[in-house]
Design a protein around this motif. Sequence first.
Motif, PDB file in Angstrom:
ATOM      1  N   GLU A 131      42.840  46.195  54.226  1.00  0.00           N
ATOM      2  CA  GLU A 131      41.949  47.356  54.270  1.00  0.00           C
ATOM      3  C   GLU A 131      42.663  48.666  54.603  1.00  0.00           C
ATOM      4  OE1 GLU A 131      39.277  43.824  55.405  1.00  0.00           O
ATOM      5  OE2 GLU A 131      41.364  44.407  55.709  1.00  0.00           O
TER       6      GLU A 131
ATOM      7  N   ILE B  40      44.925  45.426  42.415  1.00  0.00           N
ATOM      8  CA  ILE B  40      43.950  46.514  42.384  1.00  0.00           C
ATOM      9  C   ILE B  40      44.437  47.517  43.416  1.00  0.00           C
ATOM     10  CG2 ILE B  40      41.517  47.139  42.565  1.00  0.00           C
ATOM     11  CD1 ILE B  40      42.297  45.010  40.329  1.00  0.00           C
ATOM     12  N   GLU B  41      45.095  48.551  42.899  1.00  0.00           N
ATOM     13  CA  GLU B  41      45.795  49.466  43.801  1.00  0.00           C
ATOM     14  C   GLU B  41      46.073  50.790  43.099  1.00  0.00           C
ATOM     15  OE1 GLU B  41      46.371  50.789  46.743  1.00  0.00           O
ATOM     16  OE2 GLU B  41      47.016  48.830  47.468  1.00  0.00           O
TER      17      GLU B  41
ATOM     18  N   SER C  42      35.220  47.294  46.001  1.00  0.00           N
ATOM     19  CA  SER C  42      36.229  47.271  44.934  1.00  0.00           C
ATOM     20  C   SER C  42      36.142  45.978  44.135  1.00  0.00           C
ATOM     21  CB  SER C  42      37.640  47.414  45.515  1.00  0.00           C
ATOM     22  OG  SER C  42      37.808  48.668  46.103  1.00  0.00           O
ATOM     23  N   ALA C  43      36.037  44.864  44.823  1.00  0.00           N
ATOM     24  CA  ALA C  43      35.956  43.565  44.139  1.00  0.00           C
ATOM     25  C   ALA C  43      34.716  43.514  43.253  1.00  0.00           C
ATOM     26  CB  ALA C  43      35.942  42.425  45.151  1.00  0.00           C
TER      27      ALA C  43
ATOM     28  N   ILE D 275      37.025  46.843  50.388  1.00  0.00           N
ATOM     29  CA  ILE D 275      37.486  45.716  49.572  1.00  0.00           C
ATOM     30  C   ILE D 275      36.324  45.053  48.842  1.00  0.00           C
ATOM     31  CG2 ILE D 275      38.501  43.377  49.661  1.00  0.00           C
ATOM     32  CD1 ILE D 275      40.515  45.653  50.147  1.00  0.00           C
TER      33      ILE D 275
ATOM     34  N   PHE E 198      43.671  41.824  45.880  1.00  0.00           N
ATOM     35  CA  PHE E 198      43.110  42.841  46.757  1.00  0.00           C
ATOM     36  C   PHE E 198      43.839  42.747  48.088  1.00  0.00           C
ATOM     37  CE2 PHE E 198      39.872  41.863  43.678  1.00  0.00           C
ATOM     38  CZ  PHE E 198      39.357  43.106  43.341  1.00  0.00           C
TER      39      PHE E 198
ATOM     40  N   LEU F 106      42.933  37.379  47.930  1.00  0.00           N
ATOM     41  CA  LEU F 106      42.710  38.264  49.075  1.00  0.00           C
ATOM     42  C   LEU F 106      43.905  38.132  50.004  1.00  0.00           C
ATOM     43  CD1 LEU F 106      38.937  37.571  49.886  1.00  0.00           C
ATOM     44  CD2 LEU F 106      39.925  39.409  48.495  1.00  0.00           C
TER      45      LEU F 106
END
Length: 178
Positions: free
Chosen positions: A130, A103-104, A162-163, A159, A127, A29
């Motif tokens: 925000e 993750i994008e 998404s996670a 986030i 990640f 993170l």
Amino acid sequence: MRKLENSELERKSVSDFKLATKTPISIILDDIRSLHNIGSVFRTSDAFLIEKIYLCGITAVPPNKEIHKTALGATDTVAWEYNKNVLDVIENLKSNKTKVYAIEQVENATFLDNFQPTKDAKYALVFGNEVYGVSQEAIKICDGCIEIPQLGTKHSLNISVSAGIVVWDLFQKLDPKK
């Protein structure tokens, strides 16, 4: 159907969790502002026996009552560490043969449904903030990028959401029983 009682859920104790074989996934993170997002990622990580969470940049660390509100004790089970520099974390993991994916939404990203992890490999998922996402510097040194396909107008997920989506998908794909 009958809703299960908490006593029927076969929950692990903290010590059992720490001894359990972990899913070969870590989470990074970077610069996460929301303490609720951080806590939620801890809780998801507990649910799927994630190896470790790396907290970087401005991301807050436990103990913190706002993180605890959503983590509900998962900060006591999931291994974590803080490192100010996300690039150091990525480089260190890669040097230990962990495959690191941001993750994008980027050019030539692999859509999550097309991503096939190797069952004998370890993975780390980055990640980002925000508002700004994963930094370009971090993207450059990752092994690749995974994008969650989205069809609406926002093309943006929280986030913690998404996670949850990515971890669940990889958890299923890495299931040794399959």
